[in-house]
Scaffold this active site. Structure first.
Site, mmCIF file in Angstrom:
data_model
loop_
_atom_site.group_PDB
_atom_site.id
_atom_site.type_symbol
_atom_site.label_atom_id
_atom_site.label_comp_id
_atom_site.label_asym_id
_atom_site.label_seq_id
_atom_site.Cartn_x
_atom_site.Cartn_y
_atom_site.Cartn_z
ATOM 1 N N ASP A 1 75.671 -36.121 17.354
ATOM 2 C CA ASP A 1 75.720 -37.330 18.170
ATOM 3 C C ASP A 1 76.287 -38.463 17.325
ATOM 4 O O ASP A 1 76.379 -38.366 16.107
ATOM 5 C CB ASP A 1 74.348 -37.676 18.739
ATOM 6 C CG ASP A 1 73.287 -37.874 17.669
ATOM 7 O OD1 ASP A 1 73.646 -37.988 16.486
ATOM 8 O OD2 ASP A 1 72.097 -37.922 18.015
ATOM 9 N N ASP B 1 70.815 -30.493 25.066
ATOM 10 C CA ASP B 1 70.039 -30.565 23.825
ATOM 11 C C ASP B 1 68.769 -31.342 24.109
ATOM 12 O O ASP B 1 68.735 -32.182 25.003
ATOM 13 C CB ASP B 1 70.817 -31.277 22.715
ATOM 14 C CG ASP B 1 70.729 -32.792 22.845
ATOM 15 O OD1 ASP B 1 69.873 -33.417 22.176
ATOM 16 O OD2 ASP B 1 71.491 -33.367 23.652
#
Length: 378
Positions: free
Chosen positions: A91, A266
């Site tokens: 991320d 996720d």
């Protein structure tokens, strides 16, 4: 190398595909365990792989603060540092900055905040995020964006989304300037407002990315709003690019995401809940510290093929939990991660066999629940 995505089949809105990387192939729909600090908490990479995971998520923000870019480069990249042989998605740090709350200041240039580790003043922007992720060797790099909070007015969500679009262009430009050979995903923002999601999708697809994430969900909004936004947004995304729902969720959230065309997920839930003694099973959730499990000599889930279920009883896991034994957290984590991967494997098989709707009905029936409706009424 850039990922190659192949959409192999669709069934009742669900997509069956494959992500091909230099480091391996990922079957989709896929769940990515979260390795925040370069580790899935308590697990070796081999144990994570044995649960069925083919790709991990790493956290750019936390790995930047500790151990830092220089340590990472000493090892080569994040794969070498943590000894994970498969692909890694990182991320951008945007969500972690969002989570800092009042300690951060967002400007057009980027975000000023205090290092939560030592209190130093530091700054992150789109360019810095791209540089960190290149040093991490991320197979999938995420653009730097602002995660729109919930609740937010239409104007607040609009301003946030428009700035995220400008940051998306900066991320794209710097990623290309670095000649990063890997893949870059855009992130759709816009809060719970469909018209803003439309603008975000249009802007991102005009810039052009290797995949598209739906961000700014699972941040406190009602589940109905998340479903509505997914139903509205996913059909607008390029069919030939992977779609990623960030930070989601419970097993039923994965099923609902797949029903609406999502390919990748996720979440910290399976690992975090494992450490708190909340274990996912076919019928729902077992709270292993409850006294009723003290004398239960059966496995957690008779349908589960994980190391924990094949070797240990609920009674033993209850004992480990009550004694705060590290082994308890590890065994619980192995089970929860395997449960999530089994759900994804069953989803993939049902799409392959043109029976995804039947799978969904069976999934909810085992939990004694009705299948949530699709469409605007859901």
């Amino acid at each position: 190398m850039k990922l190659k995505y192949e959409l192999k089949k669709t069934n009742s809105g669900a997509r069956r595909g494959q992500l091909q990387f230099e480091r391996g192939t990922v079957e989709t729909p896929a769940f990515m365990p979260v390795g925040t600090y370069g580790t899935v908490k308590g697990m070796t990479p081999e144990e994570v792989k044995d649960t069925g995971a083919e790709i991990l998520l790493g956290n750019t923000f936390h790995l930047w603060l500790r151990p830092g870019q220089e340590i990472m480069k000493l090892h080569g990249d994040l794969h070498d540092f943590m000894n994970w042989k498969g692909p890694i998605l990182t991320d951008s740090g945007g969500f972690q900055v969002f989570s800092l709350g009042a300690t951060r200041k967002i400007t057009e240039e980027g975000v000023h905040f205090r290092n939560p580790v030592n209190g130093d003043k530091i700054f992150m922007d789109a360019e810095k995020s791209m540089e960190i992720q290149k040093d991490l060797g991320s197979d999938i790099v995420m653009i730097f964006d602002e995660c729109t909070p919930y609740p937010a007015t239409h104007k607040e969500a609009k301003d946030s989304m428009e700035m995220s679009l400008r940051w998306a262009q900066r991320s794209r430009d710097h990623f290309d300037k670095q000649e990063n050979p890997n893949s870059l995903f855009g992130i759709v923002q816009g809060g719970v407002y469909e018209d803003l999601r439309d603008v975000s999708v249009k802007g991102l697809t005009e810039i052009g990315f290797d995949g598209y994430a739906v961000g700014g969900l699972a941040v406190g909004e009602p589940k109905e709003d998340m479903h509505r936004i997914l139903e509205h947004t996913c059909p607008q995304l390029p069919e030939d690019k992977p779609r990623y729902l960030m930070g989601v969720g419970k097993p039923e959230d994965l099923v609902e995401g797949v029903r609406r065309g999502i390919d990748m997920f996720d979440c910290v839930m399976p690992t975090r809940n494992a450490r708190n003694g909340h274990l996912f099973v076919t019928e729902g959730v077992i709270k292993i510290r409850n006294a009723k499990h003290k004398t239960d000599t059966t496995p957690l889930d008779s349908d589960c093929d994980c190391y924990t279920c094949k070797n240990y009883s609920k009674s033993y896991l209850h004992h480990l939990d009550r004694c705060n034994e590290i082994l308890g957290a590890r065994l619980n984590t192995i089970h929860n991660l395997r449960f999530y991967q089994r759900v994804m494997s069953d989803i993939r098989q049902s799409i392959d066999e043109d029976r995804f709707e039947e799978f969904v009905a069976e999934f909810y029936a085992r939990m004694g629940r009705e299948v949530p409706p699709l469409g605007k009424e859901s």
